[in-house]
Design a protein around this motif. Structure first.
Motif, short mmCIF file in Angstrom:
data_model
loop_
_atom_site.label_atom_id
_atom_site.label_comp_id
_atom_site.label_asym_id
_atom_site.label_seq_id
_atom_site.Cartn_x
_atom_site.Cartn_y
_atom_site.Cartn_z
N LEU A 40 0.95 -1.21 0.07
CA LEU A 40 -0.15 0.10 -0.07
C LEU A 40 0.82 1.48 0.04
O LEU A 40 0.70 2.12 -0.75
CB LEU A 40 -0.83 -0.01 1.19
CG LEU A 40 -1.68 1.26 1.63
CD1 LEU A 40 -2.78 1.62 0.29
CD2 LEU A 40 -2.43 1.25 2.76
N TRP A 41 2.02 1.07 0.96
CA TRP A 41 2.89 2.39 1.01
C TRP A 41 3.23 2.81 -0.44
O TRP A 41 3.74 3.78 -0.80
CB TRP A 41 3.70 2.28 2.14
CG TRP A 41 4.82 3.34 2.16
CD1 TRP A 41 4.71 4.37 2.73
CD2 TRP A 41 6.22 3.20 1.32
NE1 TRP A 41 5.86 5.27 2.69
CE2 TRP A 41 6.74 4.55 1.50
CE3 TRP A 41 6.80 2.41 0.65
CZ2 TRP A 41 8.04 4.90 1.19
CZ3 TRP A 41 8.10 2.66 0.28
CH2 TRP A 41 8.69 3.92 0.60
N LEU A 42 3.96 1.46 -0.98
CA LEU A 42 4.97 1.97 -2.19
C LEU A 42 3.92 2.26 -3.40
O LEU A 42 4.20 3.25 -4.10
CB LEU A 42 5.14 0.31 -2.66
CG LEU A 42 6.42 0.32 -3.97
CD1 LEU A 42 7.71 1.03 -3.23
CD2 LEU A 42 6.67 -1.05 -4.01
N GLU A 43 2.63 1.94 -3.49
CA GLU A 43 1.76 2.06 -4.68
C GLU A 43 1.25 3.67 -4.35
O GLU A 43 1.00 4.40 -5.34
CB GLU A 43 0.29 1.31 -4.45
CG GLU A 43 -0.65 1.45 -5.69
CD GLU A 43 -1.33 0.39 -6.05
OE1 GLU A 43 -2.07 0.48 -6.98
OE2 GLU A 43 -1.32 -0.75 -5.27
N LEU A 44 0.89 4.06 -3.13
CA LEU A 44 0.73 5.18 -2.76
C LEU A 44 1.81 6.41 -3.05
O LEU A 44 1.82 7.57 -3.57
CB LEU A 44 0.25 5.36 -1.24
CG LEU A 44 -1.08 5.00 -1.18
CD1 LEU A 44 -1.58 5.11 0.48
CD2 LEU A 44 -2.24 5.76 -1.76
N SER A 45 3.10 5.92 -2.67
CA SER A 45 4.30 6.64 -3.04
C SER A 45 4.33 7.13 -4.60
O SER A 45 4.63 7.98 -4.98
CB SER A 45 5.40 6.00 -2.29
OG SER A 45 5.22 5.85 -1.06
N ARG A 50 3.28 11.42 -8.87
CA ARG A 50 2.99 11.70 -10.16
C ARG A 50 1.93 12.65 -10.09
O ARG A 50 1.09 12.96 -11.01
CB ARG A 50 2.26 10.28 -10.98
CG ARG A 50 3.39 9.33 -11.17
CD ARG A 50 3.04 8.36 -12.19
NE ARG A 50 1.82 7.69 -11.91
CZ ARG A 50 1.85 6.60 -11.37
NH1 ARG A 50 2.82 6.12 -10.88
NH2 ARG A 50 0.41 6.04 -10.86
N LYS A 51 1.36 12.90 -8.90
CA LYS A 51 0.25 13.86 -8.73
C LYS A 51 0.23 15.33 -9.30
O LYS A 51 1.44 15.89 -9.40
CB LYS A 51 -0.31 14.15 -7.38
CG LYS A 51 0.83 14.78 -6.41
CD LYS A 51 0.29 14.83 -4.81
CE LYS A 51 1.09 15.66 -4.17
NZ LYS A 51 2.56 15.13 -3.89
N ALA A 134 0.72 3.99 6.98
CA ALA A 134 1.60 2.76 6.49
C ALA A 134 2.86 3.06 6.72
O ALA A 134 3.99 2.33 6.90
CB ALA A 134 1.17 2.63 4.96
N GLU A 135 3.36 4.54 6.32
CA GLU A 135 4.65 4.77 6.47
C GLU A 135 5.23 5.02 7.86
O GLU A 135 6.34 4.41 8.37
CB GLU A 135 5.12 6.22 5.78
CG GLU A 135 6.38 6.68 6.02
CD GLU A 135 6.76 7.89 4.79
OE1 GLU A 135 7.27 7.66 3.90
OE2 GLU A 135 6.35 9.13 5.32
N SER A 136 4.44 5.40 8.83
CA SER A 136 4.77 5.45 10.37
C SER A 136 5.12 3.97 10.77
O SER A 136 5.91 3.72 11.65
CB SER A 136 3.42 5.99 11.03
OG SER A 136 3.81 5.88 12.50
N LYS A 137 3.97 3.12 10.40
CA LYS A 137 4.06 1.67 10.74
C LYS A 137 5.57 0.93 10.23
O LYS A 137 6.11 0.35 10.91
CB LYS A 137 3.09 0.77 10.26
CG LYS A 137 2.98 -0.65 10.47
CD LYS A 137 2.49 -0.73 12.04
CE LYS A 137 2.16 -2.19 12.35
NZ LYS A 137 1.69 -2.45 13.63
#
Length: 308
Positions: A40-45, A50-51, A134-137
């Motif tokens: 999830l973190w990788l996909e959101l990153s 690209r935003k 996710a990043e914090s975890k």
């Protein structure tokens, strides 16, 4: 040029930059049944990188509150009717009741995320609370756990015993660097190593002084410190009058002198071209001999004894 790192003491930021290290980290995450958090973190990153500017400017108004099951079901139904895009794809992949790569969120985080998706379903930042979770975890729990795990020890053993160490592994791991310094003791080429270390220290200092916000010094004071340090490196390693002169031609270091010592503002990349040249020289002509030396054999023996 980014700051280097040793795979023997990596940070979380280094994981995705090394395929072998990443493979061991994924094995660890799989053993904890939490690998989907990393996915999830990788996909959101990737999506965030690209935003568009319009997405950055949107001001979400959704409140952080816990919704009832009935309210959540209503939001889920609304999301199911939205057009397919990055936000809805990630939702169905990780957050929906039918998610195949399910990530468990607490009630407040789930409620807040669904409200943000409904508020602006085309903006990847609707999922920002999930990204922060996710990043914090990963940074505070999972990656530190990996570094203490048997899998990380196996990774280190593989690159040390199977001759897969790189120059960066040596330069940025203190205990191994000590043995490299011992190996080069009394050798004129040790100047090349100390130059690399000096430039790495300069880059680190630049990041700390210029890229972080909490400083008591004025910008002029920080400029002055960095320019002084850059000039010191030039005087020590690029001046023919210095005992540590690296024996370079004028063409090899003239541009460095111009960018490091002639600018009013310090430049983080002023040594990059020369650093690459010296790095390749050490990597090709010196490092192989170190890996067959008595100091390295002692290091490897100590590591094997420590790792059992």
């Amino acid at each position: 040029m980014s700051l280097g790192f040793s795979r023997l003491c990596p940070s979380f930021n280094n994981v995705v930059n090394d395929p072998l290290l990443l493979s061991f980290f994924l094995q660890y995450l799989s053993s904890t049944k939490l690998e989907n958090i990393f996915r999830l973190w990788l996909e959101l990153s990737s999506c965030k990188s690209r935003k568009s500017n319009n997405q950055e400017e949107f001001d979400f108004k959704s409140e952080e509150k816990v919704l009832s099951d009935e309210e959540l079901d209503k939001l889920r139904k609304m999301i199911s009717e939205l057009a397919v895009n990055n936000v809805t794809t990630i939702y169905f992949r990780y957050l929906s009741p039918e998610a195949k790569l399910a990530v468990d969120l607490n009630a407040e985080l789930l409620s807040h995320t669904l409200l943000r998706i409904i508020e602006n379903p085309n903006n990847i930042l609707a999922l920002e609370p999930c990204f922060r979770f996710a990043e914090s975890k990963l940074r505070l729990s999972l990656f530190p756990g990996f570094l203490k795990s048997e899998l990380f020890s196996q990774f280190c053993s593989e690159i040390i015993i199977n001759d897969q160490l790189t120059l960066n592994d040596v330069l940025f791991e203190e205990s191994l660097l000590v043995f490299f310094v011992e190996f080069l003791a009394g050798d004129p080429t040790s100047t090349l190593l100390t130059f690399l270390l000096a430039v790495n220290a300069y880059r680190k200092e630049f990041h700390e002084l210029m890229l972080k916000q909490d400083h008591h010094e004025t910008i002029e004071e920080r400029y002055g410190q960095l320019l002084h340090d850059a000039t010191t490196i030039c005087a020590k390693y690029l001046s023919p009058a210095s005992d540590d002169f690296m024996g370079l031609t004028l063409e090899q270091y003239r541009d460095v002198l111009d960018s490091a010592c002639s600018e009013k503002e310090p430049q983080i990349n002023c040594f990059d071209d020369l650093y690459k040249l010296i790095f390749k020289t050490v990597e090709k002509n010196i490092l192989p001999s170190f890996f067959h030396s008595a100091p390295f054999e002692r290091y490897r023996g100590n590591f094997m004894k420590k790792s059992g």
